[in-house]
Design a protein around this motif. Structure first.
Motif, PDB file in Angstrom:
ATOM      1  N   THR A  14     -14.093  -2.770   4.213  1.00 48.41           N
ATOM      2  CA  THR A  14     -13.589  -3.970   3.378  1.00 48.41           C
ATOM      3  C   THR A  14     -13.448  -3.169   1.919  1.00 48.41           C
ATOM      4  O   THR A  14     -12.367  -3.680   1.238  1.00 48.41           O
ATOM      5  N   LEU A  15     -14.430  -2.685   1.188  1.00 43.46           N
ATOM      6  CA  LEU A  15     -14.203  -2.201  -0.067  1.00 43.46           C
ATOM      7  C   LEU A  15     -13.119  -0.998  -0.115  1.00 43.46           C
ATOM      8  O   LEU A  15     -12.260  -1.134  -1.286  1.00 43.46           O
ATOM      9  N   LEU A  16     -12.962   0.011   0.873  1.00 44.48           N
ATOM     10  CA  LEU A  16     -11.677   0.678   0.678  1.00 44.48           C
ATOM     11  C   LEU A  16     -10.278   0.130   0.834  1.00 44.48           C
ATOM     12  O   LEU A  16      -9.604   0.503   0.100  1.00 44.48           O
ATOM     13  N   LEU A  17     -10.339  -0.885   1.996  1.00 47.83           N
ATOM     14  CA  LEU A  17      -9.182  -1.684   2.083  1.00 47.83           C
ATOM     15  C   LEU A  17      -8.808  -2.420   0.712  1.00 47.83           C
ATOM     16  O   LEU A  17      -7.744  -2.438   0.501  1.00 47.83           O
ATOM     17  N   THR A  18      -9.986  -2.957   0.051  1.00 51.45           N
ATOM     18  CA  THR A  18      -9.512  -3.833  -1.241  1.00 51.45           C
ATOM     19  C   THR A  18      -9.238  -2.820  -2.160  1.00 51.45           C
ATOM     20  O   THR A  18      -8.375  -3.271  -3.062  1.00 51.45           O
ATOM     21  N   ILE A  19      -9.717  -1.698  -2.467  1.00 49.68           N
ATOM     22  CA  ILE A  19      -9.140  -0.678  -3.453  1.00 49.68           C
ATOM     23  C   ILE A  19      -7.701  -0.383  -3.009  1.00 49.68           C
ATOM     24  O   ILE A  19      -6.773  -0.037  -4.012  1.00 49.68           O
ATOM     25  N   VAL A  20      -7.235  -0.128  -1.863  1.00 50.01           N
ATOM     26  CA  VAL A  20      -5.977   0.216  -1.398  1.00 50.01           C
ATOM     27  C   VAL A  20      -4.779  -0.784  -1.678  1.00 50.01           C
ATOM     28  O   VAL A  20      -3.905  -0.802  -2.572  1.00 50.01           O
ATOM     29  N   ILE A  21      -5.651  -2.039  -1.339  1.00 54.52           N
ATOM     30  CA  ILE A  21      -4.598  -3.582  -1.756  1.00 54.52           C
ATOM     31  C   ILE A  21      -4.562  -3.479  -3.049  1.00 54.52           C
ATOM     32  O   ILE A  21      -3.205  -3.837  -3.512  1.00 54.52           O
ATOM     33  N   THR A  22      -5.407  -3.472  -3.922  1.00 48.62           N
ATOM     34  CA  THR A  22      -5.489  -3.581  -5.341  1.00 48.62           C
ATOM     35  C   THR A  22      -4.573  -2.631  -6.007  1.00 48.62           C
ATOM     36  O   THR A  22      -3.689  -2.956  -6.898  1.00 48.62           O
ATOM     37  N   ALA A  23      -4.561  -1.394  -5.399  1.00 50.09           N
ATOM     38  CA  ALA A  23      -3.852  -0.252  -6.151  1.00 50.09           C
ATOM     39  C   ALA A  23      -2.501  -0.614  -5.715  1.00 50.09           C
ATOM     40  O   ALA A  23      -1.551  -0.581  -6.728  1.00 50.09           O
ATOM     41  N   LEU A  24      -2.168  -0.924  -4.454  1.00 46.43           N
ATOM     42  CA  LEU A  24      -0.910  -1.345  -4.352  1.00 46.43           C
ATOM     43  C   LEU A  24      -0.344  -2.750  -5.154  1.00 46.43           C
ATOM     44  O   LEU A  24       1.093  -2.565  -5.534  1.00 46.43           O
ATOM     45  N   MET A  25      -0.987  -3.597  -5.121  1.00 53.67           N
ATOM     46  CA  MET A  25      -0.958  -4.808  -5.918  1.00 53.67           C
ATOM     47  C   MET A  25      -0.339  -4.496  -7.537  1.00 53.67           C
ATOM     48  O   MET A  25       0.723  -4.731  -8.148  1.00 53.67           O
ATOM     49  N   PHE A  26      -1.308  -3.631  -7.753  1.00 61.90           N
ATOM     50  CA  PHE A  26      -1.215  -3.082  -9.487  1.00 61.90           C
ATOM     51  C   PHE A  26       0.342  -2.271  -9.313  1.00 61.90           C
ATOM     52  O   PHE A  26       1.051  -2.529 -10.463  1.00 61.90           O
ATOM     53  N   ALA A  27       0.464  -1.223  -8.335  1.00 62.99           N
ATOM     54  CA  ALA A  27       1.684  -0.461  -8.528  1.00 62.99           C
ATOM     55  C   ALA A  27       2.957  -1.320  -8.378  1.00 62.99           C
ATOM     56  O   ALA A  27       4.013  -1.322  -9.378  1.00 62.99           O
ATOM     57  N   ILE A  28       2.884  -2.393  -7.498  1.00 64.51           N
ATOM     58  CA  ILE A  28       4.238  -3.442  -7.341  1.00 64.51           C
ATOM     59  C   ILE A  28       4.422  -4.157  -8.602  1.00 64.51           C
ATOM     60  O   ILE A  28       5.476  -4.154  -9.072  1.00 64.51           O
ATOM     61  N   ASN A  29       3.599  -4.490  -9.293  1.00 64.42           N
ATOM     62  CA  ASN A  29       3.627  -5.367 -10.733  1.00 64.42           C
ATOM     63  C   ASN A  29       4.127  -4.444 -11.684  1.00 64.42           C
ATOM     64  O   ASN A  29       4.622  -4.854 -12.535  1.00 64.42           O
ATOM     65  N   ILE A  30       3.344  -3.079 -12.030  1.00 65.38           N
ATOM     66  CA  ILE A  30       3.815  -2.291 -13.056  1.00 65.38           C
ATOM     67  C   ILE A  30       5.203  -1.848 -12.647  1.00 65.38           C
ATOM     68  O   ILE A  30       5.885  -1.722 -13.766  1.00 65.38           O
ATOM     69  N   ILE A  31       5.653  -1.553 -11.474  1.00 66.11           N
ATOM     70  CA  ILE A  31       7.312  -1.107 -11.293  1.00 66.11           C
ATOM     71  C   ILE A  31       7.991  -2.191 -11.584  1.00 66.11           C
ATOM     72  O   ILE A  31       8.974  -1.882 -12.260  1.00 66.11           O
ATOM     73  N   SER A  32       7.747  -3.330 -11.029  1.00 66.29           N
ATOM     74  CA  SER A  32       8.486  -4.551 -11.385  1.00 66.29           C
ATOM     75  C   SER A  32       8.798  -4.726 -12.908  1.00 66.29           C
ATOM     76  O   SER A  32       9.823  -5.231 -13.346  1.00 66.29           O
ATOM     77  N   GLN A  33       7.528  -4.765 -13.759  1.00 64.88           N
ATOM     78  CA  GLN A  33       7.607  -5.109 -15.053  1.00 64.88           C
ATOM     79  C   GLN A  33       8.426  -3.830 -15.861  1.00 64.88           C
ATOM     80  O   GLN A  33       9.008  -4.168 -16.672  1.00 64.88           O
ATOM     81  N   THR A 152      -2.172 -13.569  -4.076  1.00 60.19           N
ATOM     82  CA  THR A 152      -2.334 -14.405  -3.052  1.00 60.19           C
ATOM     83  C   THR A 152      -2.304 -13.479  -1.775  1.00 60.19           C
ATOM     84  O   THR A 152      -3.057 -13.679  -0.744  1.00 60.19           O
ATOM     85  N   ILE A 153      -1.359 -12.812  -1.418  1.00 55.70           N
ATOM     86  CA  ILE A 153      -1.021 -11.887  -0.378  1.00 55.70           C
ATOM     87  C   ILE A 153      -2.326 -11.079  -0.225  1.00 55.70           C
ATOM     88  O   ILE A 153      -2.761 -10.796   0.776  1.00 55.70           O
ATOM     89  N   GLY A 154      -2.719 -10.308  -1.327  1.00 58.95           N
ATOM     90  CA  GLY A 154      -3.673  -9.638  -1.442  1.00 58.95           C
ATOM     91  C   GLY A 154      -5.012  -9.972  -0.846  1.00 58.95           C
ATOM     92  O   GLY A 154      -5.811  -9.581  -0.102  1.00 58.95           O
ATOM     93  N   LEU A 155      -5.505 -11.333  -1.535  1.00 56.32           N
ATOM     94  CA  LEU A 155      -6.878 -11.873  -1.047  1.00 56.32           C
ATOM     95  C   LEU A 155      -6.516 -12.290   0.581  1.00 56.32           C
ATOM     96  O   LEU A 155      -7.599 -12.236   1.093  1.00 56.32           O
ATOM     97  N   ILE A 156      -5.480 -12.724   0.993  1.00 54.05           N
ATOM     98  CA  ILE A 156      -5.332 -13.089   2.250  1.00 54.05           C
ATOM     99  C   ILE A 156      -5.532 -11.684   3.201  1.00 54.05           C
ATOM    100  O   ILE A 156      -6.244 -11.868   4.385  1.00 54.05           O
ATOM    101  N   SER A 157      -4.695 -10.675   2.842  1.00 54.23           N
ATOM    102  CA  SER A 157      -4.977  -9.423   3.450  1.00 54.23           C
ATOM    103  C   SER A 157      -6.383  -9.022   3.394  1.00 54.23           C
ATOM    104  O   SER A 157      -6.916  -8.504   4.581  1.00 54.23           O
ATOM    105  N   ILE A 158      -7.029  -9.074   2.173  1.00 54.06           N
ATOM    106  CA  ILE A 158      -8.636  -8.711   2.179  1.00 54.06           C
ATOM    107  C   ILE A 158      -9.471  -9.418   3.366  1.00 54.06           C
ATOM    108  O   ILE A 158     -10.317  -9.020   3.996  1.00 54.06           O
ATOM    109  N   LEU A 159      -9.042 -10.771   3.322  1.00 50.92           N
ATOM    110  CA  LEU A 159      -9.857 -11.818   4.144  1.00 50.92           C
ATOM    111  C   LEU A 159      -9.708 -11.513   5.685  1.00 50.92           C
ATOM    112  O   LEU A 159     -10.495 -11.266   6.513  1.00 50.92           O
ATOM    113  N   ILE A 160      -8.435 -10.993   5.878  1.00 52.20           N
ATOM    114  CA  ILE A 160      -8.009 -10.653   7.381  1.00 52.20           C
ATOM    115  C   ILE A 160      -8.758  -9.422   7.628  1.00 52.20           C
ATOM    116  O   ILE A 160      -9.419  -9.182   8.997  1.00 52.20           O
ATOM    117  N   PHE A 161      -8.667  -8.633   6.706  1.00 50.37           N
ATOM    118  CA  PHE A 161      -9.269  -7.091   7.069  1.00 50.37           C
ATOM    119  C   PHE A 161     -10.790  -7.355   7.134  1.00 50.37           C
ATOM    120  O   PHE A 161     -11.486  -6.660   7.836  1.00 50.37           O
TER     121      PHE A 161
END
Length: 398
Positions: A14-33, A152-161
């Protein structure tokens, strides 16, 4: 052990996947902004290049519609006096607010920036300078919506994982559990099988001694058979504790104070002969509901352990008291103590901190494992503390 292994597997996955998902969320928002910011800067530059006027054929980057971009610009002379104010589209801004925005933009000392819902740029011109403001409220709202969506998607993904990791942990530890179950079964069966030959050996040694008298070889046989019997009894005790379904505790309410005193005080003469100090302090009439004989066994193990590993002319103390509704037993001794990295390992089966010393003291590395299993069956906790080289203390919380 199996439970702890499952928890570790779930936590790590869960910790490893949380780190990956958080990094993806951060990258998506940074690129978009960054993309939005780049588009904004290009529009601001375009308006500034045209001195505040725009062609109606330019595309609005926020709603993809043909028309003017919501903006206003102010032309200033070299003394920062207003030469012209240009408003594009149906933007509604009071003149006093425009002057306030201009002053705020100039006060930043920056070429570009954001004030409220407006992005601005300050460009030098032949007549002085131009300050262009672009309404980015839609862009800001889009960025907020993107952050909320990705979170929201990240939290749902973490819960599923997490659920997947939980299910996966049962599958991963299954071979380990089967191996441990076989090991426990072997220990139980082997211990039962060894009891009979040990009894025969001991009985034959007694018969031989009655016939031939004292003999050092017979004494060796007897002493080693006694040691082997002790080991077998400890293994059987562990096997019974492991087999919770087959070993029922005899639960009753008893006076824990009396049990502590009855168990500890017989050691007093032994400790006195060794030239050590022994102290017992128990609060009166502390009642407890559990298996009385098991609690006595735990106390015997801890006190015997404290005596064996206490320093020469050292101190051993046993204390019983209540705190926040808990019954607490502490067994303390001065001596070499336990290294900090070994405090948890001392409760493992067959663990021996010092092989040479343990061989002299006669320990098998099972006593503390038995104590831990017994306390946990009473829904209690046992842990060790130590100042290495000075003292060690074992605490039971019931």
């Amino acid at each position: 052990m199996i439970r702890k292994l499952q928890i570790k597997i779930v936590v790590v996955i869960t910790l490893l996947l949380t780190i990956v998902i958080t990094a993806l969320m951060f990258a998506i928002n940074i690129i978009s902004q960054n993309n939005s910011s780049q588009q904004t800067q290009e529009r601001l530059q375009s308006i500034a290049n045209s001195d505040g006027t725009m062609s109606p054929t330019q595309i609005n980057p926020y709603n993809n519609a043909i028309g003017y971009i919501d903006n206003f610009s102010v032309l200033l002379d070299y003394n920062n006096e207003v030469l012209k104010i240009s408003l594009n589209r149906n933007i509604i801004v009071q003149q006093t607010d425009i002057i306030s925005y201009v002053n705020a933009a100039l006060a930043t000392g920056q070429e570009t920036g954001v004030i409220g819902t407006y992005a601005f740029t300050v460009q030098q011109k032949r007549y002085g300078k131009i300050v262009v403001f672009l309404d980015i409220s839609v862009q800001q709202q889009q960025n907020k919506n993107l952050i909320a969506t990705t979170v929201t998607i990240g939290l749902i993904s973490i819960l599923i994982f997490f659920i997947i990791a939980l299910i996966l942990s049962f599958w991963l530890v299954k071979p380990v559990k089967e191996t441990m179950d076989k090991q426990k079964l072997f220990i139980s069966n082997a211990s039962h099988e060894l009891k009979t030959p040990l009894a025969v050996i001991s009985a034959n040694a007694d018969v031989l001694e009655s016939e031939i008298g004292d003999n050092k070889w017979l004494s060796y046989i007897r002493s080693e058979s006694v040691r082997m019997s002790e080991l077998v009894n400890e293994l059987l005790c562990l096997a019974r504790l492991d087999d919770k379904s087959g070993h029922k505790m005899i639960v009753s309410e008893f006076n824990l104070t009396d049990v502590v005193l009855q168990t500890a005080l017989p050691f007093e003469s032994t400790v006195f002969e060794m030239g050590k100090k022994f102290d017992v302090d128990a609060e009166p009439d502390i009642m407890y509901r559990g298996d009385e004989s098991s609690i006595k066994h735990v106390l015997t193990i801890l006190i015997d352990n404290a005596i064996k590993y206490s320093s020469e002319h050292g101190e051993i103390s046993v204390k019983l008291y209540t705190h926040s509704g808990k019954k607490i037993i502490e067994v303390y001794n001065t001596g070499d103590g336990i290294p900090q990295d070994k405090l948890d390992k001392v409760f493992e089966r067959f663990y021996r901190q010092d092989e040479a010393r343990n061989s002299k003291s006669g320990g098998y590395g099972l006593g503390l494992a038995i104590a831990k299993a017994t306390v946990e069956r009473h829904n209690g906790k046992i842990f060790a503390k130590s100042d290495y080289g000075k003292w060690a203390k074992f605490t039971v919380v019931l």
